[in-house]
Design a protein around this motif. Structure first.
Motif, PDB file in Angstrom:
ATOM      1  N   LEU A 184      58.170 -44.015 -16.205  1.00 50.70           N
ATOM      2  CA  LEU A 184      58.142 -43.276 -17.467  1.00 50.70           C
ATOM      3  C   LEU A 184      59.547 -42.801 -17.849  1.00 50.70           C
ATOM      4  O   LEU A 184      59.933 -42.850 -19.027  1.00 50.70           O
ATOM      5  CB  LEU A 184      57.197 -42.076 -17.330  1.00 50.70           C
ATOM      6  CG  LEU A 184      56.558 -41.535 -18.617  1.00 50.70           C
ATOM      7  CD1 LEU A 184      55.654 -42.573 -19.232  1.00 50.70           C
ATOM      8  CD2 LEU A 184      55.769 -40.270 -18.329  1.00 50.70           C
ATOM      9  N   ALA A 185      60.311 -42.367 -16.865  1.00 45.43           N
ATOM     10  CA  ALA A 185      61.687 -41.945 -17.137  1.00 45.43           C
ATOM     11  C   ALA A 185      62.549 -43.115 -17.589  1.00 45.43           C
ATOM     12  O   ALA A 185      63.438 -42.957 -18.439  1.00 45.43           O
ATOM     13  CB  ALA A 185      62.281 -41.289 -15.890  1.00 45.43           C
ATOM     14  N   ALA A 197      61.777 -43.580 -21.247  1.00 45.11           N
ATOM     15  CA  ALA A 197      62.382 -42.517 -22.048  1.00 45.11           C
ATOM     16  C   ALA A 197      63.898 -42.675 -22.127  1.00 45.11           C
ATOM     17  O   ALA A 197      64.505 -42.362 -23.157  1.00 45.11           O
ATOM     18  CB  ALA A 197      62.022 -41.150 -21.455  1.00 45.11           C
ATOM     19  N   GLN A 198      64.501 -43.167 -21.062  1.00 47.67           N
ATOM     20  CA  GLN A 198      65.949 -43.369 -21.074  1.00 47.67           C
ATOM     21  C   GLN A 198      66.362 -44.423 -22.086  1.00 47.67           C
ATOM     22  O   GLN A 198      67.472 -44.369 -22.628  1.00 47.67           O
ATOM     23  CB  GLN A 198      66.413 -43.770 -19.676  1.00 47.67           C
ATOM     24  CG  GLN A 198      67.919 -43.875 -19.527  1.00 47.67           C
ATOM     25  CD  GLN A 198      68.341 -44.244 -18.119  1.00 47.67           C
ATOM     26  OE1 GLN A 198      67.488 -44.525 -17.273  1.00 47.67           O
ATOM     27  NE2 GLN A 198      69.631 -44.247 -17.858  1.00 47.67           N
ATOM     28  N   ARG A 241      59.511 -43.196 -27.347  1.00 47.16           N
ATOM     29  CA  ARG A 241      58.773 -41.936 -27.392  1.00 47.16           C
ATOM     30  C   ARG A 241      57.329 -42.173 -26.959  1.00 47.16           C
ATOM     31  O   ARG A 241      56.820 -43.283 -27.053  1.00 47.16           O
ATOM     32  CB  ARG A 241      58.817 -41.343 -28.795  1.00 47.16           C
ATOM     33  CG  ARG A 241      60.227 -41.069 -29.284  1.00 47.16           C
ATOM     34  CD  ARG A 241      60.226 -40.529 -30.696  1.00 47.16           C
ATOM     35  NE  ARG A 241      59.686 -41.493 -31.647  1.00 47.16           N
ATOM     36  CZ  ARG A 241      59.440 -41.228 -32.926  1.00 47.16           C
ATOM     37  NH1 ARG A 241      59.661 -40.010 -33.384  1.00 47.16           N
ATOM     38  NH2 ARG A 241      58.969 -42.153 -33.735  1.00 47.16           N
ATOM     39  N   PHE A 242      56.672 -41.105 -26.505  1.00 46.07           N
ATOM     40  CA  PHE A 242      55.330 -41.208 -25.952  1.00 46.07           C
ATOM     41  C   PHE A 242      54.355 -40.348 -26.748  1.00 46.07           C
ATOM     42  O   PHE A 242      54.742 -39.377 -27.408  1.00 46.07           O
ATOM     43  CB  PHE A 242      55.314 -40.782 -24.480  1.00 46.07           C
ATOM     44  CG  PHE A 242      56.346 -41.483 -23.637  1.00 46.07           C
ATOM     45  CD1 PHE A 242      56.515 -42.857 -23.732  1.00 46.07           C
ATOM     46  CD2 PHE A 242      57.164 -40.779 -22.778  1.00 46.07           C
ATOM     47  CE1 PHE A 242      57.460 -43.506 -22.972  1.00 46.07           C
ATOM     48  CE2 PHE A 242      58.118 -41.409 -22.015  1.00 46.07           C
ATOM     49  CZ  PHE A 242      58.269 -42.787 -22.103  1.00 46.07           C
ATOM     50  N   ARG A 256      59.449 -34.925 -20.529  1.00 43.74           N
ATOM     51  CA  ARG A 256      59.093 -36.299 -20.148  1.00 43.74           C
ATOM     52  C   ARG A 256      59.198 -37.274 -21.312  1.00 43.74           C
ATOM     53  O   ARG A 256      59.019 -38.475 -21.120  1.00 43.74           O
ATOM     54  CB  ARG A 256      57.671 -36.341 -19.572  1.00 43.74           C
ATOM     55  CG  ARG A 256      57.516 -35.605 -18.254  1.00 43.74           C
ATOM     56  CD  ARG A 256      56.103 -35.772 -17.711  1.00 43.74           C
ATOM     57  NE  ARG A 256      55.907 -35.037 -16.477  1.00 43.74           N
ATOM     58  CZ  ARG A 256      56.186 -35.505 -15.271  1.00 43.74           C
ATOM     59  NH1 ARG A 256      56.697 -36.724 -15.151  1.00 43.74           N
ATOM     60  NH2 ARG A 256      55.956 -34.774 -14.200  1.00 43.74           N
ATOM     61  N   GLY A 257      59.456 -36.788 -22.517  1.00 40.17           N
ATOM     62  CA  GLY A 257      59.609 -37.686 -23.661  1.00 40.17           C
ATOM     63  C   GLY A 257      58.416 -37.747 -24.581  1.00 40.17           C
ATOM     64  O   GLY A 257      58.377 -38.595 -25.485  1.00 40.17           O
ATOM     65  N   ARG A 280      56.305 -36.903 -27.702  1.00 41.90           N
ATOM     66  CA  ARG A 280      56.600 -36.398 -29.043  1.00 41.90           C
ATOM     67  C   ARG A 280      55.358 -36.272 -29.917  1.00 41.90           C
ATOM     68  O   ARG A 280      55.433 -35.729 -31.015  1.00 41.90           O
ATOM     69  CB  ARG A 280      57.613 -37.317 -29.728  1.00 41.90           C
ATOM     70  CG  ARG A 280      58.984 -37.323 -29.060  1.00 41.90           C
ATOM     71  CD  ARG A 280      59.624 -35.957 -29.131  1.00 41.90           C
ATOM     72  NE  ARG A 280      60.922 -35.908 -28.444  1.00 41.90           N
ATOM     73  CZ  ARG A 280      61.094 -35.521 -27.206  1.00 41.90           C
ATOM     74  NH1 ARG A 280      60.044 -35.103 -26.491  1.00 41.90           N
ATOM     75  NH2 ARG A 280      62.281 -35.503 -26.657  1.00 41.90           N
TER      76      ARG A 280
END
Length: 495
Positions: A339-340, A343-344, A348-349, A367-368, A370
């Motif tokens: 997941l990271a 996001a990097q 977006r989640f 954690r990203g 939104r």
């Protein structure tokens, strides 16, 4: 420091006194002692005279300076008084302007409140009419009424992109009340129950091998403007007879058999293709793509997804990856790392399938995440105020502080929209605005020429369908299929 003139005057006074004593001694014949006393007396007199004259001169100079200082002080006092008068006049004008503006604002607020009351009355009247129409039309509509619905699904989707807002339910077709939706939703469920797991698994394998995984798009609109802002990609599977199978019926089997990774890869490919096509007309549009928890935790499947998303990194601001709430609550080390990595890369989640309002917005934002999609029934449930840490009406503001937007899903009636506006919900999704519809290039059939059942064609993410379209399922499914290319394959070739 002693001035030179003072020294010169002192020397002159000494010379004058000495000369006086010398003259008295030599001319008058006075003795030297007496001459010296007279000289000292004269010197003393001269010194006293000089001191008194200097003191008088300094006093006149100081008096002039004091007079000048007094005149300056008086002038300064006049200026301060003038400034005070001007400041008092300015404060009076500001107070008068504030009072006038306050009166105007109060009048405007009163008019807005009156308009709000009228809008609420209108919404209540529309909802009551909807309920009356629902009670007056218990019988399904005839087949010719719903027949034009699936004729041009692409035009319907294009219409959502071009028009700024979706209108309220039209009076011509019958409305879609909740009981009828549940009744229609039972039809595909019963059809799926007719197959056992082995048959469904075989159908799933064949559909993946033959590229019979379709996506339907359901819009998400802004509230209260009802302008389309996002689309959610809903997965549908077609069997050998071109009958649609909802995602809820085969996802569990796909996860158990290890096929969910291939399905997610195919759906992700279709979402990117559709997003590129939609962004030609509107750069602000976005697509929500569902990703299973097993795909996030499987290193092989996730590596394929990550490579594909890395190649389409330019679409990261418009492609939102959606996970279940249970997935975020049960993240392991591998899932957290994957997941990271997403996001990097700027993706977006979103969180859906929310079952309660125990949400930690700070952790989710880190954690990203939104977007959070909460069912309208859950937000409007009065029992949630006592079971959750925050009142549902404050949830939107709380999430907004951390950059997370709240989306109310499964909205079925105008009354729910009115209540959600009081909760400051800015996005909505549901059959009230539009059902999921297939995306086909230039009206090509997505099932090889024969139109699918309308009830199946517009099924939502929960598997429900419109009652006005479910009445024609029998007549439509009997149409013989024509040897045409599938809509998704044609879409892939076109893109």
């Amino acid at each position: 420091m002693i001035r030179i003139s003072t020294i010169f005057i002192a020397i002159c006074m000494v010379l004058v006194a000495a000369s006086l004593g010398l003259v008295l001694y030599s001319v008058a014949g006075i003795s030297g002692t007496e001459s010296a006393i007279v000289a000292l007396t004269a010197l003393t007199f001269l010194i006293l005279y000089n001191a008194v004259s200097m003191r008088l001169r300094d006093r006149s100079d100081v008096g002039g300076q004091i007079a000048d200082l007094s005149r300056g002080t008086a002038d300064l006092a006049r200026q301060v008084a003038e400034f005070g008068r001007r400041l008092a006049a300015t404060e009076g004008r500001i107070a008068s302007a504030n009072s006038t503006n306050s009166d105007r604002i109060q009048s405007v607020v009163g008019e807005i409140n009156e308009l709000g009351g009228l809008v609420r009355q209108l919404a209540t009247t529309v909802s009551a009419h909807e309920d009356l129409l629902a009670g007056a039309a218990p019988t399904p509509a005839p087949a010719p009424v719903a027949r034009p619905e699936p004729e041009a699904p692409l035009d319907l989707i294009a219409a959502f992109e071009e028009r700024p807002a979706a209108p309220p339910p039209r009076p011509a077709p019958p409305p879609r009340p909740a009981p009828a939706i549940q009744t229609q939703a039972a039809v595909p469920v019963q059809a799926a129950n007719g197959r056992n797991q082995t048959q469904l698994l075989t159908t799933l394998r064949n559909a993946i091998d033959e590229n019979r995984i379709d996506i339907f798009l359901q819009p998400m609109v802004t509230l209260p403007q009802r302008k389309v802002r996002f689309y959610e990609a809903v997965t549908r599977l077609r069997d050998e007879h071109d009958q649609l199978i909802a995602a809820e019926e085969f996802i569990s089997i796909a996860e158990a058999s290890g096929l969910i990774g291939r399905i997610d890869n195919m759906v992700m490919l279709r979402c990117v293709q559709v997003l590129r096509r939609l962004m030609v007309r509107n750069k602000d549009v976005g697509v929500f793509c569902n990703v299973a928890a097993s795909t996030l935790g499987n290193s092989t499947s996730f590596a394929q997804c990550l490579d594909f998303l890395e190649a389409n990194r330019a679409l990261a601001p418009s492609l939102v990856l959606e996970f279940k709430q249970s997935t975020f609550r049960n993240l392991g080390p591998a899932e957290t790392e994957n997941l990271a990595a997403l996001a990097q890369r700027g993706f977006r989640f979103s969180i859906d399938h929310v079952t309660d309002l125990r949400i930690e917005p700070r952790e989710l934002a880190d954690r990203g995440v939104r977007f959070i999609k909460v069912p309208a029934s859950l937000l409007l449930d009065p029992r949630q105020a006592s079971t959750s840490d925050i009142h549902p009406s404050d949830l939107s503001d709380l999430l907004g502080r951390f950059g997370i937007d709240l989306i109310a899903e499964r909205i079925e009636g105008e009354r729910a929209v009115v209540d959600l506006l009081d909760f400051d919900v800015r996005f909505g999704q549901g059959f009230l605005f539009a059902p999921p519809r297939p995306l086909r290039p230039e009206g090509a059939s997505a099932t090889g020429g024969a139109s699918p059942n309308p009830a199946q064609e517009i099924q939502g993410s929960n598997g429900s369908a419109s009652p006005s379209q479910g009445a024609t399922s029998g007549a439509t499914s009997s149409a013989p299929p024509a040897p045409r290319i599938t809509g998704n394959a044609a879409l892939a070739r076109r893109i």
